[in-house]
Write an enzyme that holds these catalytic residues in place. Structure first.
Site, PDB file in Angstrom:
ATOM      1  N   ASN A  11       8.792   5.484  38.855  1.00  0.00           N
ATOM      2  CA  ASN A  11       9.609   6.458  38.121  1.00  0.00           C
ATOM      3  C   ASN A  11      11.065   6.049  38.310  1.00  0.00           C
ATOM      4  O   ASN A  11      11.618   6.206  39.395  1.00  0.00           O
ATOM      5  CB  ASN A  11       9.337   7.853  38.704  1.00  0.00           C
ATOM      6  N   GLU A 100      12.083  17.350  40.521  1.00  0.00           N
ATOM      7  CA  GLU A 100      13.466  17.390  40.029  1.00  0.00           C
ATOM      8  C   GLU A 100      13.551  18.182  38.719  1.00  0.00           C
ATOM      9  O   GLU A 100      14.549  18.845  38.454  1.00  0.00           O
ATOM     10  CB  GLU A 100      14.000  15.953  39.884  1.00  0.00           C
ATOM     11  N   GLU A 168       3.756  15.052  45.797  1.00  0.00           N
ATOM     12  CA  GLU A 168       5.067  14.579  46.245  1.00  0.00           C
ATOM     13  C   GLU A 168       5.781  15.680  47.021  1.00  0.00           C
ATOM     14  O   GLU A 168       6.385  16.576  46.410  1.00  0.00           O
ATOM     15  CB  GLU A 168       5.929  14.205  45.031  1.00  0.00           C
ATOM     16  N   GLY A 234       9.680   6.166  43.428  1.00  0.00           N
ATOM     17  CA  GLY A 234      11.001   6.306  42.828  1.00  0.00           C
ATOM     18  C   GLY A 234      11.860   5.093  43.130  1.00  0.00           C
ATOM     19  O   GLY A 234      11.745   4.036  42.495  1.00  0.00           O
TER      20      GLY A 234
HETATM   21  P1  PGA Z   1      11.227   8.113  46.024  1.00  0.00           P
HETATM   22  O1  PGA Z   1      10.890   9.097  44.778  1.00  0.00           O
HETATM   23  O2  PGA Z   1      10.145   7.070  46.046  1.00  0.00           O
HETATM   24  O3  PGA Z   1      12.592   7.570  45.705  1.00  0.00           O
HETATM   25  O4  PGA Z   1      11.189   8.966  47.252  1.00  0.00           O
HETATM   26  C1  PGA Z   1       9.569   9.464  44.523  1.00  0.00           C
HETATM   27  C2  PGA Z   1       9.507  10.289  43.275  1.00  0.00           C
HETATM   28  O5  PGA Z   1      10.335  11.175  43.076  1.00  0.00           O
HETATM   29  O6  PGA Z   1       8.592  10.061  42.453  1.00  0.00           O
END
Ligand code: PGA
Length: 251
Positions: A11, A100, A168, A234
């Site tokens: 992502n 988010e 998550e 992410g």
């Molecule tokens: P991160 O994000 O790997 O930067 O912790 C994960 C996500 O929000 O899918």
């Protein structure tokens, strides 16, 4: 019963200009036949790159996805994108209910469910995200929270080939912190039970991804946990070396 083929999905969030497509091309180069048979790879770029990335993905074996969609197919919704538009641009999946989006845009479980159904309507796989906050974990409310998010966000009609659930923990996203393997196992088992109770064999085969600070250095341990069928990544999905390093947990 065979285990579902794992999926490692990146992502990119609000990151990446045209020049970042070279990283995507490097991912395709590193995704050889052996890795392709072991794990599915997907990148969900910002919408501005989706079409170009999808064209560049042809022949690489990597699929692309959107990061969000509106629940309607078209209409007066300035700035929004429909699932049909994502599909038209080459996506084969859409992330819905990322924490988010839930936090920044006030998306409820009901909204997320409608978006997942919109994804299906356009022929996309819905990647439905759930996760507890740090306060909820501290209060011992994690399993209740995850249970109610899965119940409210995953629509009736979910099948193994149209739905992926991503666990998550909000406090693990972008922080470098991860839950222990034991904690991940507990939550994934809880999600699996809820999915099988509701969807039977389809729920048993549905992929449940772990997301939150997955890196090459911790991927092997996290991906080895029972009922973890891949990762939603992410920050570490922005660089080919990191993303392929995570995929190598399956190599
Ligand atoms: P991160 O994000 O790997 O930067 O912790 C994960 C996500 O929000 O899918």
């Amino acid at each position: 019963m065979t285990a579902p083929k794992p999926l490692v999905a990146g992502n990119w969030k609000m990151n990446g200009l045209k020049e970042a497509l070279s990283e995507f091309q490097a991912m395709g180069k590193g995704y050889g036949a052996e890795l392709q048979s072991a794990v599915d790879l997907m990148i969900c770029p910002p919408a501005t790159l989706l079409y170009t990335m999808s064209v560049s993905a042809v022949g690489s074996g990597i699929t692309t996805g959107g990061q969000d969609c509106h629940q309607n197919a078209s209409g007066a919704h300035t700035g929004d994108l429909s699932a049909e538009m994502l599909s038209d641009a080459g996506a084969s999946a859409v992330i819905v209910g990322h924490s988010e989006r839930r936090a920044d845009h006030g998306e409820s479980d009901g909204t997320v469910k409608a978006k997942a159904e919109a994804g299906w309507r356009a022929g996309l796989i819905a990647i439905v995200c759930v996760g507890e906050t740090e306060a909820e974990r501290d209060q011992g409310a994690t399993l209740d929270r995850i249970g109610s998010q899965v119940a409210g966000s995953v629509p009736d009609g979910a099948r193994a080939d149209n739905t992926v659930v991503a666990y998550e923990p909000v406090w693990a996203i972008g922080t470098g912190r991860t839950p222990s393997a034991v904690d991940v196992a507990e939550v994934h088992a809880h999600i699996r039970k809820e999915l099988t109770d509701r969807f039977g064999e389809e729920g048993a085969q549905m992929r449940i991804l772990y997301g939150g600070s997955v890196k090459p250095g911790n991927a092997k341990e996290l991906m080895a946990v029972e009922n973890v069928d891949g990762a939603l990544v992410g920050g570490a999905s922005l660089k080919a070396a990191d993303f392929l390093g995570i995929a190598a947990a399956y190599g």
